[in-house]
Design a protein around this motif. Structure first.
Motif, PDB file in Angstrom:
ATOM      1  N   GLU A 140       0.843  -1.193   0.000  1.00  0.00           N
ATOM      2  CA  GLU A 140       0.000   0.000   0.000  1.00  0.00           C
ATOM      3  C   GLU A 140       0.878   1.244   0.000  1.00  0.00           C
ATOM      4  N   ILE A 141       0.358   2.324  -0.542  1.00  0.00           N
ATOM      5  CA  ILE A 141       1.047   3.609  -0.527  1.00  0.00           C
ATOM      6  C   ILE A 141       0.347   4.525   0.465  1.00  0.00           C
ATOM      7  N   MET A 148       2.815   6.078  -9.896  1.00  0.00           N
ATOM      8  CA  MET A 148       2.799   6.712 -11.217  1.00  0.00           C
ATOM      9  C   MET A 148       2.287   5.699 -12.225  1.00  0.00           C
ATOM     10  N   GLY A 149       1.301   6.122 -13.000  1.00  0.00           N
ATOM     11  CA  GLY A 149       0.699   5.243 -13.988  1.00  0.00           C
ATOM     12  C   GLY A 149      -0.481   4.483 -13.420  1.00  0.00           C
ATOM     13  N   PRO A 178      16.070   4.427  -5.603  1.00  0.00           N
ATOM     14  CA  PRO A 178      14.882   4.710  -6.418  1.00  0.00           C
ATOM     15  C   PRO A 178      13.646   4.973  -5.563  1.00  0.00           C
ATOM     16  N   TRP A 179      12.804   5.887  -6.014  1.00  0.00           N
ATOM     17  CA  TRP A 179      11.587   6.259  -5.285  1.00  0.00           C
ATOM     18  C   TRP A 179      10.585   5.118  -5.271  1.00  0.00           C
ATOM     19  N   TYR A 180      10.446   4.415  -6.414  1.00  0.00           N
ATOM     20  CA  TYR A 180       9.465   3.336  -6.516  1.00  0.00           C
ATOM     21  C   TYR A 180      10.135   1.994  -6.264  1.00  0.00           C
ATOM     22  N   GLU A 194       5.099   1.924  -8.145  1.00  0.00           N
ATOM     23  CA  GLU A 194       4.567   2.222  -6.814  1.00  0.00           C
ATOM     24  C   GLU A 194       5.648   2.031  -5.754  1.00  0.00           C
ATOM     25  N   ARG A 195       5.529   2.767  -4.657  1.00  0.00           N
ATOM     26  CA  ARG A 195       6.417   2.566  -3.506  1.00  0.00           C
ATOM     27  C   ARG A 195       5.646   1.755  -2.457  1.00  0.00           C
ATOM     28  N   LEU A 196       5.847   0.448  -2.464  1.00  0.00           N
ATOM     29  CA  LEU A 196       5.122  -0.448  -1.563  1.00  0.00           C
ATOM     30  C   LEU A 196       5.965  -0.912  -0.383  1.00  0.00           C
TER      31      LEU A 196
END
Length: 467
Positions: A140-141, A148-149, A178-180, A194-196
């Motif tokens: 989850e974020i 993004m996307g 990396p952010w994601y 996504e950053r999970l």
């Protein structure tokens, strides 16, 4: 001690297993948590041997999916307390003074079951009152910028995760790289990022004045040099100046002694790789053992440097209403008690109060919690014989949710002297703070009442002249 958390999505794949071995060799962790192993016990035991770890605890996969594994070395005093298909709860240094808790967590991948994950976190939170690190793939974020996307994430869905984080007292430790942390690419040409994955920790797992500093004797030399220096200024202002200077000099000292840890680690790991090649040639591994010990010491120092969370609320009150509300309160404070309260504070009383405080609670704007004063009390006491001393008090338990104007009215009605009331209100009102909004400090706030005890702490200061 360092920890690696990774969602591998299939340790059965030999290529992924080799990748894990390379990472372990480079990072030299003490604990490794793997989510979505997709592997049976035989394969996990093989992985344990390949990465040269001593212990393994695993949660079996469900058919071909899922599965959790926790590996750790004998150098770590770790015991598993509980587990489920979504978590492994472990206690580090159980029964010791420096006990803390690590949970490897895997959030429900199915959206409609996500609340089960957050309720699981809440139950784990209520189980122990220990410093707590919780990390891995939460699926989850917490904000829209972490995706993004694809279609937009529901605000309610993200808010439920934030609620669970707040109830557990978590702060996001941030990241490098990396952010994601998750991505999916489609044949039509579009992708979703996504950053999970993240690491969350409770307030008492974080430090403002780093305990790691106290392990270096030159830290004491910095404090003593500043505190013993003579200054021709007002005594009270002199103490404030010295504490402020301590903060600045210790930050500079920290950069020199700890700030280059990451670069030093990088160089040591390069040396280790070369030493391993050399050992294969000459069949001697003494340099490898030496470098591994140096790396473990550096990793331990790096992982002890964290910062403390501070988050508060405030409102205001009407003094006239407070006076009216306290009109029926009778005077109960005797003259003898007022005389006793009016006496000068003694060095013994101040020292006793400091020693009873939790070492890492209630840091002020200078960044110095009680730990600083407890450790360097003798140095400050020596100078305090002719100066004034600044003491920090954690008064959250006494003033939760109490309006300051109401508190002042009550003290006056029950019969405290104006001198005592002024002193106590000075303690209460000398506070300001930032609020962490999703882990980021926002604004300077000056409150007008106490703060809810279970979530927040206030830091107060008062001056007591030394005998």
């Amino acid at each position: 001690m360092s920890i690696i958390d990774w969602n591998y999505r299939g340790l059965g794949n030999l290529r992924i297993g080799k990748e894990l071995e390379v990472v372990i060799r480079a990072k030299v962790p003490s604990v490794v948590f793997i989510a979505e192993t997709w592997a049976d016990e035989a394969r996990l035991q093989q992985i344990k041997r390949n990465i040269e770890f001593d212990n393994l605890f695993f949660v079996e996969r469900n058919n071909r999916d899922g599965g959790l594994a926790l590996f750790w070395r004998n150098s770590v005093d770790l015991s598993v307390d509980s587990f489920s298909p979504n978590h492994i709860d472990s206690i580090i240094n159980k029964g010791k003074e420096d006990v803390w808790r690590f949970i490897g967590f895997y959030g429900e991948p199915v959206t409609h079951k996500r609340m089960e994950s957050w309720n699981n976190l809440r139950q784990l939170h209520n189980k122990f009152n220990l410093p707590w690190l919780c990390a891995e793939d939460f699926n989850e974020i917490i904000r829209s910028s972490e995706k993004m996307g694809g279609s937009s994430r529901s605000q309610t869905q993200m808010q439920q995760f934030r609620y669970a984080m707040d109830e557990c007292g978590f702060i996001d430790l941030g990241f490098l790289g990396p952010w994601y942390t998750w991505q999916k690419h489609f044949s039509a040409g579009h992708s979703i990022w996504e950053r999970l994955d993240r690491a969350l920790a409770t307030n008492d797992w974080l430090l403002r004045f780093a305990e790691a500093w106290l392990s270096n004797h030159t830290c004491s030399e910095v404090v003593e040099a500043i505190w013993e220096a003579r200054e021709v200024t007002d005594p009270a202002a002199r103490v404030i100046r010295k504490i402020d200077k301590c903060g600045r000099e210790l930050k500079r000292w920290e950069r020199d002694h700890f700030g280059n840890i990451r670069n030093t680690l990088k160089e040591k790991r390069k040396e280790l790789a070369e030493a391993e090649k050399e050992a294969l040639r000459i069949e001697l591994n003494f340099r490898i053992q030496e470098l591994k010990k140096e790396i473990m010491d550096l990793v331990d120092k790096e992982n002890r440097l964290w910062f403390q969370r501070s988050k508060e609320l405030y409102t205001s009150a009407n003094q006239t209403l407070c006076d009216a509300a306290t009109m029926s309160i009778e005077k109960i404070i005797s003259s003898d008690l007022n005389n006793q309260l009016g006496q000068e504070f003694t060095a013994w009383e101040v020292q006793k109060a400091i020693k009873e405080m939790a070492p890492l609670k209630a840091p002020g704007l200078d960044g110095m919690p009680p730990l600083f004063y407890q450790h360097y009390w003798n140095t400050m006491k020596h100078v305090g014989k002719e100066d004034y001393m600044v003491i920090k008090l954690d008064m959250s338990k006494a003033y939760d949710r109490v309006e300051w104007s109401y508190l002042e009215s009550v003290m006056r009605r029950v019969g405290f002297t104006e001198r005592w009331i002024t002193l106590l209100m000075l303690c209460v009102k000398m506070v300001s703070y930032f609020i962490l909004v999703n882990g980021e400090p926002k604004g300077m706030i000056y409150p007008t009442r106490g703060v809810k005890e279970t979530l927040y702490h206030l830091s107060f200061s008062y001056f007591a002249q030394k005998d």
